[in-house]
Design a protein around this motif. Structure first.
Motif, PDB file in Angstrom:
ATOM      1  N   ASP A  89     -21.578 -10.004  57.187  1.00  0.00           N
ATOM      2  CA  ASP A  89     -22.603 -11.046  57.214  1.00  0.00           C
ATOM      3  C   ASP A  89     -24.018 -10.451  57.236  1.00  0.00           C
ATOM      4  O   ASP A  89     -24.359  -9.692  56.359  1.00  0.00           O
ATOM      5  CB  ASP A  89     -22.347 -11.990  58.396  1.00  0.00           C
ATOM      6  N   HIS A  90     -24.821 -10.774  58.256  1.00  0.00           N
ATOM      7  CA  HIS A  90     -26.219 -10.373  58.232  1.00  0.00           C
ATOM      8  C   HIS A  90     -26.402  -8.852  58.364  1.00  0.00           C
ATOM      9  O   HIS A  90     -27.366  -8.300  57.838  1.00  0.00           O
ATOM     10  CB  HIS A  90     -26.996 -11.107  59.324  1.00  0.00           C
ATOM     11  N   ASP A  91     -25.477  -8.179  59.073  1.00  0.00           N
ATOM     12  CA  ASP A  91     -25.529  -6.712  59.133  1.00  0.00           C
ATOM     13  C   ASP A  91     -25.279  -6.122  57.747  1.00  0.00           C
ATOM     14  O   ASP A  91     -25.865  -5.091  57.390  1.00  0.00           O
ATOM     15  CB  ASP A  91     -24.484  -6.178  60.116  1.00  0.00           C
ATOM     16  N   ALA A  92     -24.419  -6.764  56.981  1.00  0.00           N
ATOM     17  CA  ALA A  92     -24.151  -6.319  55.613  1.00  0.00           C
ATOM     18  C   ALA A  92     -25.372  -6.527  54.721  1.00  0.00           C
ATOM     19  O   ALA A  92     -25.678  -5.688  53.863  1.00  0.00           O
ATOM     20  CB  ALA A  92     -22.948  -7.072  55.045  1.00  0.00           C
ATOM     21  N   VAL A  93     -26.075  -7.638  54.918  1.00  0.00           N
ATOM     22  CA  VAL A  93     -27.302  -7.895  54.149  1.00  0.00           C
ATOM     23  C   VAL A  93     -28.337  -6.817  54.453  1.00  0.00           C
ATOM     24  O   VAL A  93     -28.960  -6.259  53.541  1.00  0.00           O
ATOM     25  CB  VAL A  93     -27.876  -9.294  54.485  1.00  0.00           C
ATOM     26  N   ARG A  94     -28.530  -6.530  55.736  1.00  0.00           N
ATOM     27  CA  ARG A  94     -29.507  -5.495  56.125  1.00  0.00           C
ATOM     28  C   ARG A  94     -29.154  -4.156  55.494  1.00  0.00           C
ATOM     29  O   ARG A  94     -30.023  -3.443  54.978  1.00  0.00           O
ATOM     30  CB  ARG A  94     -29.565  -5.360  57.644  1.00  0.00           C
ATOM     31  N   HIS A  95     -27.865  -3.804  55.531  1.00  0.00           N
ATOM     32  CA  HIS A  95     -27.450  -2.517  54.953  1.00  0.00           C
ATOM     33  C   HIS A  95     -27.745  -2.470  53.460  1.00  0.00           C
ATOM     34  O   HIS A  95     -28.281  -1.475  52.953  1.00  0.00           O
ATOM     35  CB  HIS A  95     -25.959  -2.291  55.193  1.00  0.00           C
ATOM     36  N   ALA A  96     -27.416  -3.539  52.747  1.00  0.00           N
ATOM     37  CA  ALA A  96     -27.663  -3.578  51.295  1.00  0.00           C
ATOM     38  C   ALA A  96     -29.148  -3.431  50.996  1.00  0.00           C
ATOM     39  O   ALA A  96     -29.538  -2.690  50.079  1.00  0.00           O
ATOM     40  CB  ALA A  96     -27.133  -4.883  50.707  1.00  0.00           C
ATOM     41  N   TYR A  97     -29.992  -4.096  51.762  1.00  0.00           N
ATOM     42  CA  TYR A  97     -31.439  -4.003  51.562  1.00  0.00           C
ATOM     43  C   TYR A  97     -31.944  -2.592  51.858  1.00  0.00           C
ATOM     44  O   TYR A  97     -32.792  -2.055  51.133  1.00  0.00           O
ATOM     45  CB  TYR A  97     -32.162  -5.004  52.462  1.00  0.00           C
ATOM     46  N   ARG A  98     -31.419  -1.971  52.918  1.00  0.00           N
ATOM     47  CA  ARG A  98     -31.854  -0.618  53.284  1.00  0.00           C
ATOM     48  C   ARG A  98     -31.441   0.391  52.203  1.00  0.00           C
ATOM     49  O   ARG A  98     -32.195   1.311  51.879  1.00  0.00           O
ATOM     50  CB  ARG A  98     -31.266  -0.203  54.634  1.00  0.00           C
ATOM     51  N   VAL A  99     -30.230   0.219  51.684  1.00  0.00           N
ATOM     52  CA  VAL A  99     -29.780   1.119  50.611  1.00  0.00           C
ATOM     53  C   VAL A  99     -30.687   0.980  49.393  1.00  0.00           C
ATOM     54  O   VAL A  99     -31.138   1.977  48.819  1.00  0.00           O
ATOM     55  CB  VAL A  99     -28.313   0.821  50.238  1.00  0.00           C
ATOM     56  N   ALA A 100     -30.984  -0.251  49.002  1.00  0.00           N
ATOM     57  CA  ALA A 100     -31.813  -0.492  47.814  1.00  0.00           C
ATOM     58  C   ALA A 100     -33.217   0.092  47.976  1.00  0.00           C
ATOM     59  O   ALA A 100     -33.826   0.557  47.006  1.00  0.00           O
ATOM     60  CB  ALA A 100     -31.910  -1.986  47.536  1.00  0.00           C
ATOM     61  N   CYS A 101     -33.724   0.104  49.211  1.00  0.00           N
ATOM     62  CA  CYS A 101     -35.075   0.611  49.475  1.00  0.00           C
ATOM     63  C   CYS A 101     -35.119   2.121  49.701  1.00  0.00           C
ATOM     64  O   CYS A 101     -36.199   2.684  49.919  1.00  0.00           O
ATOM     65  CB  CYS A 101     -35.666  -0.100  50.688  1.00  0.00           C
ATOM     66  N   GLY A 102     -33.958   2.775  49.671  1.00  0.00           N
ATOM     67  CA  GLY A 102     -33.923   4.221  49.879  1.00  0.00           C
ATOM     68  C   GLY A 102     -34.008   4.632  51.336  1.00  0.00           C
ATOM     69  O   GLY A 102     -34.209   5.809  51.645  1.00  0.00           O
ATOM     70  N   LEU A 103     -33.811   3.687  52.266  1.00  0.00           N
ATOM     71  CA  LEU A 103     -33.899   3.999  53.694  1.00  0.00           C
ATOM     72  C   LEU A 103     -32.608   4.589  54.235  1.00  0.00           C
ATOM     73  O   LEU A 103     -32.593   5.118  55.353  1.00  0.00           O
ATOM     74  CB  LEU A 103     -34.245   2.735  54.488  1.00  0.00           C
ATOM     75  N   ASP A 104     -31.528   4.514  53.472  1.00  0.00           N
ATOM     76  CA  ASP A 104     -30.245   5.056  53.908  1.00  0.00           C
ATOM     77  C   ASP A 104     -29.877   6.292  53.092  1.00  0.00           C
ATOM     78  O   ASP A 104     -28.755   6.770  53.148  1.00  0.00           O
ATOM     79  CB  ASP A 104     -29.156   3.989  53.763  1.00  0.00           C
ATOM     80  N   SER A 105     -30.826   6.813  52.327  1.00  0.00           N
ATOM     81  CA  SER A 105     -30.562   7.943  51.431  1.00  0.00           C
ATOM     82  C   SER A 105     -30.796   9.274  52.137  1.00  0.00           C
ATOM     83  O   SER A 105     -31.515   9.355  53.134  1.00  0.00           O
ATOM     84  CB  SER A 105     -31.465   7.866  50.196  1.00  0.00           C
ATOM     85  N   MET A 106     -30.195  10.328  51.586  1.00  0.00           N
ATOM     86  CA  MET A 106     -30.446  11.675  52.097  1.00  0.00           C
ATOM     87  C   MET A 106     -31.919  12.014  51.965  1.00  0.00           C
ATOM     88  O   MET A 106     -32.525  12.619  52.849  1.00  0.00           O
ATOM     89  CB  MET A 106     -29.595  12.695  51.338  1.00  0.00           C
ATOM     90  N   VAL A 107     -32.513  11.594  50.839  1.00  0.00           N
ATOM     91  CA  VAL A 107     -33.954  11.746  50.634  1.00  0.00           C
ATOM     92  C   VAL A 107     -34.586  10.403  50.977  1.00  0.00           C
ATOM     93  O   VAL A 107     -34.489   9.456  50.199  1.00  0.00           O
ATOM     94  CB  VAL A 107     -34.273  12.126  49.177  1.00  0.00           C
ATOM     95  N   LEU A 108     -35.198  10.299  52.145  1.00  0.00           N
ATOM     96  CA  LEU A 108     -35.765   9.040  52.591  1.00  0.00           C
ATOM     97  C   LEU A 108     -36.795   8.530  51.590  1.00  0.00           C
ATOM     98  O   LEU A 108     -37.749   9.215  51.256  1.00  0.00           O
ATOM     99  CB  LEU A 108     -36.422   9.216  53.964  1.00  0.00           C
ATOM    100  N   GLY A 109     -36.571   7.317  51.104  1.00  0.00           N
ATOM    101  CA  GLY A 109     -37.517   6.709  50.180  1.00  0.00           C
ATOM    102  C   GLY A 109     -37.288   7.040  48.720  1.00  0.00           C
ATOM    103  O   GLY A 109     -38.077   6.632  47.869  1.00  0.00           O
ATOM    104  N   GLU A 110     -36.200   7.738  48.389  1.00  0.00           N
ATOM    105  CA  GLU A 110     -35.970   8.097  46.981  1.00  0.00           C
ATOM    106  C   GLU A 110     -35.678   6.843  46.162  1.00  0.00           C
ATOM    107  O   GLU A 110     -35.196   5.834  46.674  1.00  0.00           O
ATOM    108  CB  GLU A 110     -34.821   9.113  46.863  1.00  0.00           C
ATOM    109  N   THR A 111     -35.983   6.928  44.883  1.00  0.00           N
ATOM    110  CA  THR A 111     -35.890   5.747  44.014  1.00  0.00           C
ATOM    111  C   THR A 111     -34.638   5.720  43.144  1.00  0.00           C
ATOM    112  O   THR A 111     -34.308   4.676  42.584  1.00  0.00           O
ATOM    113  CB  THR A 111     -37.117   5.681  43.090  1.00  0.00           C
TER     114      THR A 111
END
Length: 417
Positions: A89-111
């Motif tokens: 649910d909402h935790d899944a939405v947050r995760h999807a948004y963070r991944v799309a923004c590069g906040l969950d990447s090895m390189v923070l903020g990568e595109t």
């Protein structure tokens, strides 16, 4: 509708586990079809990169997803314990948004991850496994990512995997300009690495690819030469730097191939970077003297450079995501009302059609028009009020009080007091 994300990434699983659960482009369509054929799975999208494998689903429960993923790779579900994460649910939405923004990447903020998400969304759409929930989620995730890029400096000081590769090479060789560089593969990651490496003006550049046409296209842009993967055993010894990233399911460069190459080079060092998951280079190659082999996980230290300057921007991005999650909640709540609204409209239209037909018959029989209109208005009013009045009369105690309050708010009776 229940949104579930099941996955693993560079934070939760080592490279050996990530490559076990990775999906190649050739198997993605079939895997998506199998996934939506599972009981309780209504929509599905699979994201598979060098740093993550994630299942985004509209499903009844996450347990079925775990069983499916484990069975697909001939493992027991408990063998994946400790590596997988599951959001709902909402935790899944947050995760999807963070991944799309590069906040969950090895390189923070990568595109690059945003393009990979769009590719995954397109694959699911082509496979027919993308429905209302996942489409709504990712269209909004892409919008959030765009706003984060334009309104923060999250990616301003980032060190990309491609740039990190060049920095590591400079630690092995005094100057990349004196090196002969081989790229294995011709995909997006190789193109990024090639761009960074080409800027250092190496002595020679070559691209080895499964198909010569695509390899020639990239090699031409770099002023280099192209070759087929089949030529690697005879030619890999010519190169000081080897960077590989293909979608092959098995290693392309083995220990024996590199042993012969080192011998032919008279033990001059070779710098190798394997950016593929599953790996293109056998892990045993790292044990050879004069071979400096790095994987995506080995680049983590280099890509952390500039992290501190991006943390404050990441906080701004997190705040934006929280605000957008509320918007998604409202959209989802609206979607949940759709069946009820549709049924209510259908109910009203049935009453309307029935009473209108009755009025037409009365007019045809010669009844006065004024009398017909009065009867029509009375009948429709009675029909519309019958159900709520019956419910009010049947209810007792606390339930009746709640119904009274609901009816007064629905019909805005408080405004008439």
């Amino acid at each position: 509708m229940k949104l579930i994300v099941l996955g693993l990434n560079h934070h939760t699983a080592p490279l050996a586990v990530r490559e076990l659960l990775a999906f190649g482009p050739h198997e993605l369509g079939g895997a998506l079809q199998q996934l939506v054929d599972c009981p309780g799975v209504h929509e599905a999208m699979i994201v598979s990169t060098c740093n993550r494998t994630e299942l985004y689903c509209n499903a009844d429960s996450g347990a079925e997803l775990v069983r499916w993923l484990a069975a697909l790779r001939h493992r027991q579900p408990d063998e994946l314990d400790g590596y997988l994460y599951l959001f709902e649910d909402h935790d899944a939405v947050r995760h999807a948004y963070r991944v799309a923004c590069g906040l969950d990447s090895m390189v923070l903020g990568e595109t690059q991850i945003l393009g990979q998400l769009k590719d995954a969304e397109r694959s699911a759409r082509d496979a027919g496994t993308l429905g209302v929930l996942l489409n709504g989620l990712f269209q909004r995730a892409f919008g959030v990512a765009k706003d984060v890029r334009s309104q923060t400096r999250i990616g301003a000081a980032s060190v990309s995997m491609a740039a990190a590769t060049v920095r590591l090479a400079e630690r092995i060789f005094p100057s990349v300009a004196e090196c002969r560089v081989l790229f294995i593969g011709a995909g997006e990651m190789i193109e990024l690495c090639a761009t960074h490496m080409h800027a250092q003006r190496p002595r020679a550049i070559a691209v080895a690819n499964r198909t010569l046409e695509r390899g020639e296209k990239l090699a031409s842009a770099l002023g280099g030469e192209a070759m087929l993967l089949a030529e690697l055993p005879q030619r890999i010894h010519e190169f000081d730097v080897v960077i590989t990233s293909t979608a092959a399911s098995l290693p392309i460069v083995g220990k024996g191939m590199m042993e012969r190459a080192i011998k032919a080079r008279k033990h001059r060092p070779v710098f190798m970077v394997d950016l593929a998951v599953p790996r293109d280079v056998e892990p045993e190659v790292s044990k050879l003297e004069d071979v400096y082999l790095f994987t995506v996980d080995d680049l983590a230290e280099v890509v952390r450079e500039g992290l501190e300057s991006r943390q404050s921007e990441a906080a701004l991005a997190e705040a934006m995501i929280t605000e957008r999650i509320d918007e998604f909640r409202q959209w989802l709540a609206g979607r949940a009302l759709v069946p009820t609204i549709r049924e209510l409209r259908d109910h009203a239209e049935r009453i309307q059609r029935k009473e209108l037909e009755r009025a037409k018959k009365q007019l045809a029989s010669g009844m006065a028009a004024e009398q017909v209109l009065e009867e029509l208005a009375r009948q429709m009013s009675n029909k519309f009020l019958h159900t709520p009045l019956a419910a009010l009369n049947a209810a007792q105690g606390e339930q009746q009080a709640e119904l009274v309050d609901t009816v007064r708010r629905l019909y805005r009776l408080h405004e008439l007091d």
